[in-house]
Design an enzyme around this catalytic site. Structure first.
Site, PDB file in Angstrom:
ATOM      1  N   ASP A  29       0.671  -1.088  -0.113  1.00 19.84           N
ATOM      2  CA  ASP A  29      -0.022   0.064   0.015  1.00 19.84           C
ATOM      3  C   ASP A  29       0.896   1.115  -0.116  1.00 19.84           C
ATOM      4  O   ASP A  29       1.825   1.318   0.635  1.00 19.84           O
ATOM      5  CB  ASP A  29      -0.858  -0.050   1.316  1.00 19.84           C
ATOM      6  CG  ASP A  29      -2.026   1.071   1.237  1.00 19.84           C
ATOM      7  OD1 ASP A  29      -3.233   0.366   1.058  1.00 19.84           O
ATOM      8  OD2 ASP A  29      -1.772   2.098   1.062  1.00 19.84           O
ATOM      9  N   ASN A  84     -13.034  -2.852   2.868  1.00 24.66           N
ATOM     10  CA  ASN A  84     -13.815  -2.026   2.835  1.00 24.66           C
ATOM     11  C   ASN A  84     -14.823  -1.962   1.963  1.00 24.66           C
ATOM     12  O   ASN A  84     -14.455  -2.157   0.502  1.00 24.66           O
ATOM     13  CB  ASN A  84     -12.901  -0.617   2.951  1.00 24.66           C
ATOM     14  CG  ASN A  84     -12.022  -0.620   3.999  1.00 24.66           C
ATOM     15  OD1 ASN A  84     -12.149  -0.840   4.989  1.00 24.66           O
ATOM     16  ND2 ASN A  84     -10.772   0.151   3.572  1.00 24.66           N
ATOM     17  N   GLN A  91     -14.243   2.660   1.532  1.00 26.88           N
ATOM     18  CA  GLN A  91     -13.642   2.286   0.428  1.00 26.88           C
ATOM     19  C   GLN A  91     -13.199   3.583  -0.808  1.00 26.88           C
ATOM     20  O   GLN A  91     -14.296   4.280  -0.835  1.00 26.88           O
ATOM     21  CB  GLN A  91     -14.596   1.175  -0.593  1.00 26.88           C
ATOM     22  CG  GLN A  91     -13.956   0.818  -1.760  1.00 26.88           C
ATOM     23  CD  GLN A  91     -14.829  -0.363  -2.385  1.00 26.88           C
ATOM     24  OE1 GLN A  91     -15.739  -0.637  -2.064  1.00 26.88           O
ATOM     25  NE2 GLN A  91     -14.166  -0.946  -3.732  1.00 26.88           N
ATOM     26  N   HIS A  97     -10.323  -5.555  -3.122  1.00 26.80           N
ATOM     27  CA  HIS A  97      -9.180  -5.655  -2.694  1.00 26.80           C
ATOM     28  C   HIS A  97      -9.175  -6.006  -1.063  1.00 26.80           C
ATOM     29  O   HIS A  97     -10.207  -5.712  -0.350  1.00 26.80           O
ATOM     30  CB  HIS A  97      -7.995  -4.661  -2.719  1.00 26.80           C
ATOM     31  CG  HIS A  97      -8.592  -3.503  -2.580  1.00 26.80           C
ATOM     32  ND1 HIS A  97      -9.554  -2.322  -3.266  1.00 26.80           N
ATOM     33  CD2 HIS A  97      -8.303  -2.581  -1.482  1.00 26.80           C
ATOM     34  CE1 HIS A  97      -9.757  -1.423  -2.340  1.00 26.80           C
ATOM     35  NE2 HIS A  97      -9.156  -1.431  -1.352  1.00 26.80           N
ATOM     36  N   HIS A  99      -6.983  -6.013   2.274  1.00 28.92           N
ATOM     37  CA  HIS A  99      -5.722  -5.458   3.010  1.00 28.92           C
ATOM     38  C   HIS A  99      -5.392  -6.389   3.920  1.00 28.92           C
ATOM     39  O   HIS A  99      -6.078  -7.136   4.656  1.00 28.92           O
ATOM     40  CB  HIS A  99      -6.393  -4.060   3.905  1.00 28.92           C
ATOM     41  CG  HIS A  99      -6.822  -3.031   3.048  1.00 28.92           C
ATOM     42  ND1 HIS A  99      -6.267  -1.733   3.090  1.00 28.92           N
ATOM     43  CD2 HIS A  99      -8.052  -2.689   2.616  1.00 28.92           C
ATOM     44  CE1 HIS A  99      -6.843  -0.711   2.268  1.00 28.92           C
ATOM     45  NE2 HIS A  99      -8.190  -1.347   2.302  1.00 28.92           N
TER      46      HIS A  99
HETATM   47  P1  5GP Z   1      -9.704   1.536   0.356  1.00 25.80           P
HETATM   48  O1  5GP Z   1      -9.626   2.601   1.091  1.00 25.80           O
HETATM   49  O2  5GP Z   1     -10.289   1.541  -1.102  1.00 25.80           O
HETATM   50  O3  5GP Z   1      -9.856   0.096   1.068  1.00 25.80           O
HETATM   51  O4  5GP Z   1      -8.132   1.179   0.125  1.00 25.80           O
HETATM   52  C1  5GP Z   1      -7.469   1.807  -0.952  1.00 25.80           C
HETATM   53  C2  5GP Z   1      -6.013   1.471  -0.642  1.00 25.80           C
HETATM   54  O5  5GP Z   1      -5.198   1.679  -1.835  1.00 25.80           O
HETATM   55  C3  5GP Z   1      -5.518   2.678   0.249  1.00 25.80           C
HETATM   56  O6  5GP Z   1      -5.024   2.137   1.446  1.00 25.80           O
HETATM   57  C4  5GP Z   1      -4.468   3.512  -0.443  1.00 25.80           C
HETATM   58  O7  5GP Z   1      -3.546   4.055   0.249  1.00 25.80           O
HETATM   59  C5  5GP Z   1      -4.100   2.568  -1.531  1.00 25.80           C
HETATM   60  N1  5GP Z   1      -3.554   3.312  -2.646  1.00 25.80           N
HETATM   61  C6  5GP Z   1      -4.378   4.068  -3.533  1.00 25.80           C
HETATM   62  N2  5GP Z   1      -3.735   4.304  -4.823  1.00 25.80           N
HETATM   63  C7  5GP Z   1      -2.700   3.567  -4.741  1.00 25.80           C
HETATM   64  C8  5GP Z   1      -1.434   3.319  -5.788  1.00 25.80           C
HETATM   65  O8  5GP Z   1      -1.366   3.967  -6.722  1.00 25.80           O
HETATM   66  N3  5GP Z   1      -0.534   2.527  -5.421  1.00 25.80           N
HETATM   67  C9  5GP Z   1      -0.568   1.717  -4.186  1.00 25.80           C
HETATM   68  N4  5GP Z   1       0.389   0.930  -3.964  1.00 25.80           N
HETATM   69  N5  5GP Z   1      -1.416   1.953  -3.297  1.00 25.80           N
HETATM   70  C10 5GP Z   1      -2.628   2.681  -3.623  1.00 25.80           C
END
Ligand code: 5GP
Ligand code: ZN
Length: 108
Positions: A29, A84, A91, A97, A99
């Site tokens: 992440d 999420n 999310q 995805h 975590h």
């Molecule tokens: P969500 O909040 O959708 O469950 O989690 C998305 C996650 O993706 C977040 O923890 C954020 O830091 C990560 N993330 C967002 N954009 C990128 C990216 O371009 N590269 C990587 N490696 N992680 C990302």
């Protein structure tokens, strides 16, 4: 619609990859919220858990097995798994995805 995780799957966008398999990838992440913060991502684009179909049941089971493999490869002794769902569920990326959060319990 542009999808950042589809772009990572297709190697159009770089990521710190930790494991790649036929149906899944895992990478670090970009804003880690734990000592080890990985994302396990199906190559197939599905918006969220709310968008899962019956036909995706097998894939989601395999996602858990993939997460277990990632955790073993990274020598995680314990970890948390989190998905999420929807904006109100935290999310922000609309490509399903998981975590994988590793470290000591008080840090994750
Ligand atoms: P969500 O909040 O959708 O469950 O989690 C998305 C996650 O993706 C977040 O923890 C954020 O830091 C990560 N993330 C967002 N954009 C990128 C990216 O371009 N590269 C990587 N490696 N992680 C990302
Ligand atoms: Zn996608």
């Amino acid at each position: 619609m542009e999808c950042i995780f589809c772009n990572i799957v297709e190697k159009k966008v770089k990521a710190d990859m930790v494991l790649e398999r036929e149906k899944f990838i895992a990478f670090r992440d970009i804003h880690p919220k734990a000592p080890v913060h990985l994302l396990a991502v199906p190559r197939k684009h599905i918006d969220s858990v709310d968008h899962l179909q019956g036909e995706d049941a097998g894939l989601m089971g395999e996602l858990l097995l993939f997460a277990k493999e990632v955790a073993r490869e990274q020598n995680l002794e314990g970890y948390k798994l989190q998905i999420n769902v929807g904006r109100k569920g935290g999310q922000v990326i609309d490509h399903i995805h998981l975590h994988i959060l590793g470290g000591n319990a008080e840090e994750i």
